[in-house]
Design a protein around this motif. Structure first.
Motif, PDB file in Angstrom:
ATOM      1  N   GLY A 173      78.467 102.021  92.369  1.00 41.16           N
ATOM      2  CA  GLY A 173      79.578 102.848  91.844  1.00 41.16           C
ATOM      3  C   GLY A 173      80.725 103.210  92.744  1.00 41.16           C
ATOM      4  O   GLY A 173      81.785 103.621  92.556  1.00 41.16           O
ATOM      5  N   GLY A 174      80.471 103.122  94.133  1.00 45.24           N
ATOM      6  CA  GLY A 174      81.239 103.671  95.216  1.00 45.24           C
ATOM      7  C   GLY A 174      82.338 102.709  95.374  1.00 45.24           C
ATOM      8  O   GLY A 174      82.480 101.390  95.102  1.00 45.24           O
ATOM      9  N   ASP A 175      83.279 103.188  96.334  1.00 48.63           N
ATOM     10  CA  ASP A 175      84.395 102.476  96.758  1.00 48.63           C
ATOM     11  C   ASP A 175      83.821 101.315  97.999  1.00 48.63           C
ATOM     12  O   ASP A 175      83.016 101.454  98.493  1.00 48.63           O
ATOM     13  N   THR A 176      84.572 100.193  97.938  1.00 46.30           N
ATOM     14  CA  THR A 176      84.226  99.092  98.976  1.00 46.30           C
ATOM     15  C   THR A 176      85.686  98.610  99.707  1.00 46.30           C
ATOM     16  O   THR A 176      86.711  98.806  99.031  1.00 46.30           O
ATOM     17  N   ASN A 177      85.577  98.164 100.914  1.00 47.59           N
ATOM     18  CA  ASN A 177      86.569  97.702 101.665  1.00 47.59           C
ATOM     19  C   ASN A 177      86.437  95.871 101.543  1.00 47.59           C
ATOM     20  O   ASN A 177      87.282  95.553 102.330  1.00 47.59           O
ATOM     21  N   GLU A 188      73.780 100.814  95.170  1.00 49.14           N
ATOM     22  CA  GLU A 188      74.780 102.084  94.697  1.00 49.14           C
ATOM     23  C   GLU A 188      75.980 101.000  94.523  1.00 49.14           C
ATOM     24  O   GLU A 188      76.690 100.740  95.359  1.00 49.14           O
TER      25      GLU A 188
END
Length: 149
Positions: free
Chosen positions: A24-28, A22
């Protein structure tokens, strides 16, 4: 690992496939700081502009060194540091590592800057580790650098 009493896992390892990730999500994810021990081509060109008197360049590539290299670069292939070229995990003892540097005319404790180079930044890590094992302070980022030509 096992002889030392380490835990083992008997279940098969599942490696995710790229198509299943996946993305497309945000990441840190982020870097901690700029890699100040990595130099760029301009810094290497400056070495040659100053006749290289205060800098050693160690090229850790294997056979591709013979196809062309930076003028004056010392060739210490990454495979020199290991017991067998087939296994990059078993290192030679420290006396052998020191002898490899001595035979190449390199004093790991020199005040000169040392630039370790290869083609991708992978095999050069062996040379950086060898320098550190011989007492070179790699935390002094101005004296020891990597160039991933």
């Amino acid at each position: 690992w096992i002889d030392a009493g380490g835990d083992i896992d008997t279940e098969p390892t599942v490696v995710p496939r790229a198509k299943d990730l996946e993305l497309g999500g945000d990441t840190n994810y982020g870097r901690l700081s700029a890699p100040s021990n990595v130099c760029d081509m301009d810094e290497v060109l400056d070495v040659f502009a100053q006749d290289g008197k205060d800098t050693l360049i160690i090229d850790s590539r294997g056979s591709s060194f013979g196809n062309g290299h930076m003028p004056g670069a010392l060739h210490i292939p990454y495979s020199s540091w290991v017991v067998s070229p087939d296994s990059t995990l078993r290192w030679k003892n420290i006396d052998e590592v020191r002898k490899i540097f001595a035979d190449a005319g390199v004093d790991p404790l020199t005040d000169k800057k040392i630039i370790c180079s290869c083609g991708t930044g992978v095999s050069v890590c062996h040379t950086l580790l060898a320098l550190e094992l011989c007492g070179r302070d790699l935390k002094n980022e101005e004296r020891t650098k990597m160039y991933d030509a």
